[in-house]
Design a protein around this motif. Structure first.
Motif: not given
Length: 434
Positions: A186, A189-190, A221, A225-226, A228, A231, A233
């Motif tokens: 995570a 991902a940031q 986690d 990511i999703k 954001s 991003l 994904v």
């Protein structure tokens, strides 16, 4: 058929207390079309070799995969284009990116991109351990060693992420690779979602590879990511172990990894061992070639000696018949004898003025376009037995044809003092009895 064996060791790795024979591997065997023919997990080298032996496979190409964190990705901005200069400048171009003495690091260079040359850096001792681990296997020959994450299929314009238990492998479309703990996914991902200051905000495509159970285990986690907005994904569920995915991507050129087997670890010498099976045949062929050449030289020398003997015998016979002839030698004795025979057939042995004029006139009349040949003057030397004719023709070829015709009659014929003019050529034709 050509086979590739992808081998990925499991912890503990070389350098630990474990014995090499006890080292465990995940492995995948692909055929020439890229289809998986066999695979296994947690097997020893001996077990893998037995599988190859049972299937009567030999000369299989071995691809060794090492943990991504073992090799560091670097970029080298080198303006040179020649390989020799690139290799010389490479250590200085990446020295600031490596946190250890550059002399203790092995550098392997990859493809050139708009940011420079892609470079993999690994400690010399570690590289030596990996090469030793993958060498001297039965039925296989080592072809390459790659960081495992570098074999993930490329996501155009973004990142590929493969989750494998507590480890996460990442690879970008720029060739960069990373290996991190899954608990740090995570946070990483940031980092991906934070755009550089000079870029406008745009979506970064991310492809997530994992088994269904791992997707469920790391749901929190992955949700981070999703969440954001930057991003994009895409999830892909793996039915087999990640090694199958990496082997497929490498075989079908879906990635651009850097082969660590370069420089002092180059496998060119090992690859030349492919000729080992042919060495006996090459040796026999070489010996046969030498013998054949020696025989040809021997036969040539023998026949040359025989020819010299025959020429000497012919000259001896001629000298016995014509002891006062000092102008005839082994090179022209045949032509001289033929000329004398021609004279005998013509009804006499006289090679005086009349005979020479008769032969010259006869050959002159046989020439095509004889009207373009002019005999300006004719001189005869009784002492030398020579007829000298000053000849003019519209081309030198006709003068040469006249001379050749007389020589064919067994006479000595030469053209001298040739002068090329705009209207043709003129020269002095000298004819004697041979």
């Amino acid at each position: 058929m050509s086979y590739r064996l992808y081998v990925r060791p499991l912890p503990p790795f070389p350098g630990s207390d474990s014995e090499p024979a006890a080292q465990l591997y995940n492995w995948v065997l692909l055929d020439a079309s890229g289809d998986s023919q066999a695979h296994g997990g947690g097997d020893t080298q001996d077990m893998i070799e037995q599988t190859l032996a049972r299937n009567d496979l030999d000369g299989v190409r071995l691809i060794g995969l090492i943990p991504a964190e073992e090799a560091l990705f670097c970029l080298a901005d080198i303006p040179a284009k020649q390989s020799r200069f690139i290799q010389q400048a490479l250590p200085y171009a990446v020295e600031e990116q490596i946190a250890q003495d550059i002399d203790s690091v092995h550098l392997a260079i990859g493809q050139h991109s708009d940011r420079g040359y892609r470079v993999a850096a690994i400690d010399h001792r570690q590289m030596g351990s990996w090469v030793s681990l993958f060498s001297d296997w039965h039925h296989v020959r080592l072809e390459a060693i790659y960081p495992d994450a570098a074999l993930l299929p490329v996501t155009e314009g973004g990142w590929s992420i493969c989750i494998e238990g507590d480890k996460v492998m990442l690879a970008s479309d720029q060739g960069e690779w990373l290996g991190v703990q899954s608990r740090n996914l995570a946070m990483f991902a940031q980092t991906l979602a934070a755009p550089p200051s000079e870029d406008v905000v745009a979506e970064v495509p991310v492809t997530l590879f994992a088994t269904a159970s791992e997707f469920e285990l790391l749901q929190a986690d992955i949700g981070a990511i999703k969440s954001s907005s930057r991003l994009k994904v895409k999830e892909q569920t793996l039915d087999l172990m990640p090694l199958d995915l990496m082997a497929h991507a490498h075989h079908h050129h879906l990635c651009q990894p850097i082969n660590l087997c370069q420089g002092p670890y180059s496998l060119r010498n090992e690859k030349s061992g492919l000729l080992g099976a042919w060495k006996p045949l090459i040796a026999v062929a070489s010996v046969w070639f030498v013998i054949q050449v020696a025989l040809e030289i021997g036969f040539g020398y023998y026949h040359e000696q025989r020819a010299d003997q025959v020429r000497a015998q012919a000259m001896q016979i001629y000298r016995n018949a014509f002891p006062n002839d000092s102008r005839t030698h082994a090179g022209n004795v045949r032509r001289v004898v033929q000329g004398q025979l021609n004279q005998l057939q013509a009804g006499g042995t006289d090679a005086g003025f009349i005979a020479l004029m008769k032969y010259t006139g006869s050959e002159y009349s046989k020439l095509s376009g004889a009207d373009s040949i002019v005999l300006n003057s004719v001189n005869y030397s009784q002492n030398r037995g020579e007829l000298v004719v000053d000849v003019r023709a519209d081309s030198y070829s006709k003068l040469s044809a006249l001379r050749n015709g007389l020589a064919g009659r067994g006479l000595e014929a030469q053209i001298g003092s040739v002068v090329n003019e705009s209207s043709g050529a003129r020269g002095r034709l000298t004819v004697s009895g041979g």
